[in-house]
Design an enzyme around this catalytic site. Structure first.
Site, short mmCIF file in Angstrom:
data_model
loop_
_atom_site.label_atom_id
_atom_site.label_comp_id
_atom_site.label_asym_id
_atom_site.label_seq_id
_atom_site.Cartn_x
_atom_site.Cartn_y
_atom_site.Cartn_z
N ARG B 25 0.84 -1.19 0.00
CA ARG B 25 0.00 0.00 0.00
C ARG B 25 0.88 1.24 0.00
NH1 ARG B 25 -2.50 3.26 3.84
NH2 ARG B 25 -2.32 1.80 5.55
N ASP B 26 2.00 1.17 0.70
CA ASP B 26 2.92 2.30 0.61
C ASP B 26 3.80 2.19 -0.62
OD1 ASP B 26 2.40 4.26 2.56
OD2 ASP B 26 3.09 2.93 4.13
N HIS B 29 4.26 3.65 -5.79
CA HIS B 29 5.12 4.16 -6.84
C HIS B 29 5.74 3.03 -7.66
CE1 HIS B 29 4.61 8.15 -5.40
NE2 HIS B 29 5.02 7.82 -4.19
N SER B 174 -0.90 6.98 13.66
CA SER B 174 -0.60 7.67 12.40
C SER B 174 0.55 8.66 12.50
CB SER B 174 -1.83 8.41 11.89
OG SER B 174 -2.96 7.58 11.95
N HIS B 201 -1.55 -0.78 14.43
CA HIS B 201 -0.69 -0.35 13.31
C HIS B 201 0.26 0.72 13.82
CE1 HIS B 201 -0.18 0.81 8.89
NE2 HIS B 201 0.30 1.87 9.49
N HIS B 203 3.95 3.19 13.82
CA HIS B 203 4.95 3.90 13.02
C HIS B 203 6.19 4.09 13.88
CE1 HIS B 203 3.01 5.03 9.17
NE2 HIS B 203 1.93 4.70 9.84
#
Lengths: 342, 342
Positions: B25-26, B29, B174, B201, B203
């Site tokens: 998902r990240d 690119h 987040s 989740h 970070h």
């Protein structure tokens, strides 16, 4: 600038944690003006101790394990000139340095000298701890590969180093093996056994260097090692500026300016390293296996030469419980891993 | 492959932790054959859920926040073909996707659909969670910027999403703001309030993503998000292969092969990223300030345009408690930071 500042002398004040910064000990590939730039920035951030020298410590620069670009005397005098408030530290590992190296280091302005030993061999530190005390510097004792023995043994070994004159003692997670609960029980045992500040030095192979450092603080450690951007071999060390931020959130006093230490970390990133450390698959395997991170390069070379998987080799070396000095076993174990010749 | 596998149905067995992998998902690119290479490797490692799409989720590809190289349909069908045992997940954030996007995603083989909301706005998830259930996919609900409210509120918001049909619910850090103790109290409260699996989740802005994930597991979370090499914006996410190693040491069952997940991480490092994420000074400031990591690029641009320090700007935005959607405030706050014009 000699002598230990008081640590937690007033139990009702915010806990005071002394951060000890070996960024420039793993920075022995740097040239003079880069050492100077980082030392100046760390001093401006009021980092209490800046440690400098070859990665393996005083006297370790050699063809076999890597030559420093600068000799010990040049590194020490360069950093000494940059430090107006931070104290300067040096490190000496078993087998590399001598009493002459200690004398030269103190002559060049080292305020703190750490004598290291394998976790079960604190008895080898007696003479050198005595030399450091006689020279009038602060003497500290640290146990390497400390995951290889238990809390009770580590507490006894640390107490022995205090008896030999160490003014702070503690443990290094040389393989990056610990989970926070491992650190908690070990540091608790040591803090209960000694009346001097307790040291913790983490590595980030399992992504837990910051968390392990917090566990150490909660268990009573007051001297925590950390480097700018986590600079260090393999997966790197506890990241200094991150730890400063986290300790600030936790209400612990480090005396370090956050803005200034972030600026120092930027200097380190720009001047000392090609890229910041990251946790690659080899570092994970090495940490899980509990193998000294200094084995990384010879293990990769041997794995390639013998045609075996370096992760298999790390895990097999972990089962053999190898320690620094047993590099000869890398080839032996690699050949045992190869499928039988047809 | 639809439906939730049983999680901790036998309390006396080893705890079963389901790792949910948003590496792709990240990875919006990336081009097609790189998506395919990583999905194949993750599938071979038995990673239970591989999430794919634009970083901001279904329908988010746009000029404003960045276009994917591939459209949602191409990403989903490419990954779907590579997965023979792993389930495929998608994510939809408030304001970007529509019911049509959900329908297309399930049509293209999404097994799990996550609907996100700001931490105090779970009421906006009702319609989309219902759509996902009607489509026959597994519906999950996650709360963004979850550090901005307390355990009791998060538990209520999660219970509301369960009422709307969510079959797993939880929280995202987040901003990368949490310390382990923050996670413990929040996940405990949620796990006590709901009868479905709890999601965490993390970070890595404060170097604690792995430790926070362990804290979440200890507090009752059974679905943990993690990405290969920690791939993700800014300081990155919890590092998947490191978490697998640490959970293995802790005796928790993930069903993932260590060797295979290390190999998958190597594929991600080679094919998906220029360099692994690292914690730079901006990431530390952003995490400490509690500002959404998606603000990084506009904050850096505005700081440069207005001639203010980006770290000052992050800390000031943190004091204003900005959230996604308030990007216009970046310029306002930056201009307030400038010294008065002469």
């Amino acid at each position: 600038m000699k002598g230990t500042p008081p640590v937690n002398t007033h139990p009702h004040e915010r806990p005071r944690i002394l951060l000890h910064d070996p960024t420039l000990r793993d920075g022995h590939h740097a040239v003079g003006h880069h050492l100077d730039a980082y030392a100046t920035a760390a001093n401006a951030a009021a980092v209490p101790v800046v440690e400098v020298g070859h990665g393996n410590g005083l006297g370790a620069s050699s063809l076999q394990i890597g030559r420093s670009k600068l000799d010990d005397a040049t590194m020490l005098t360069t950093v000494r000139e940059a430090l107006t408030s931070s104290r300067m530290g040096v490190f000496m590992a078993p087998g590399w340095g001598t009493s002459d190296d200690l004398q030269a280091a103190v002559h060049h302005g080292a305020d703190i000298v750490r004598i290291a030993a394998h976790c079960t061999e604190a008895d080898v530190t007696e003479r050198h701890l005595g030399v450091v005390r006689d020279l009038g510097a602060e003497a500290q004792g640290v146990l390497l590969m400390s995951h290889m023995t238990g809390p009770g043994d580590l507490a006894e070994q640390c107490a022995l180093m205090v008896k030999f004159g160490a003014q702070a003692v503690g443990i290094m997670d040389s393989a990056g093996y610990y989970l926070p609960s491992d650190v908690t029980e070990r540091v608790h045992a040591i803090a209960d056994a000694v009346g001097v500040p307790v040291i913790f030095h983490g590595h980030n192979n399992l992504g837990l260097a910051v968390a392990n450092s917090l566990a150490a603080v909660d268990a009573g450690a007051t001297v925590i090692d950390a480097t700018a951007r986590g600079f260090g071999a393999g997966a790197g060390n506890t990241q200094l500026e991150v730890l400063v931020a986290v300790l600030e959130r936790r209400g612990a006093e480090t005396g370090i300016g956050l803005r200034e230490v972030l600026a120092a970390a930027d200097v380190a990133a720009d001047r000392l390293m090609e890229a910041p450390p990251s946790i690659d698959s080899i570092a994970v395997a090495s940490g899980l296996a509990g193998v000294f991170s200094g084995f990384r390069r010879p293990v990769l070379q041997t794995a390639q030469a013998e045609g075996v998987d370096p992760i298999d080799l790390f895990l097999a070396l972990g089962e053999r419980q190898v320690v620094a000095g047993q590099e000869d076993l890398i080839g032996v174990v690699a050949r045992q891993l190869k499928p039988a010749a047809r």
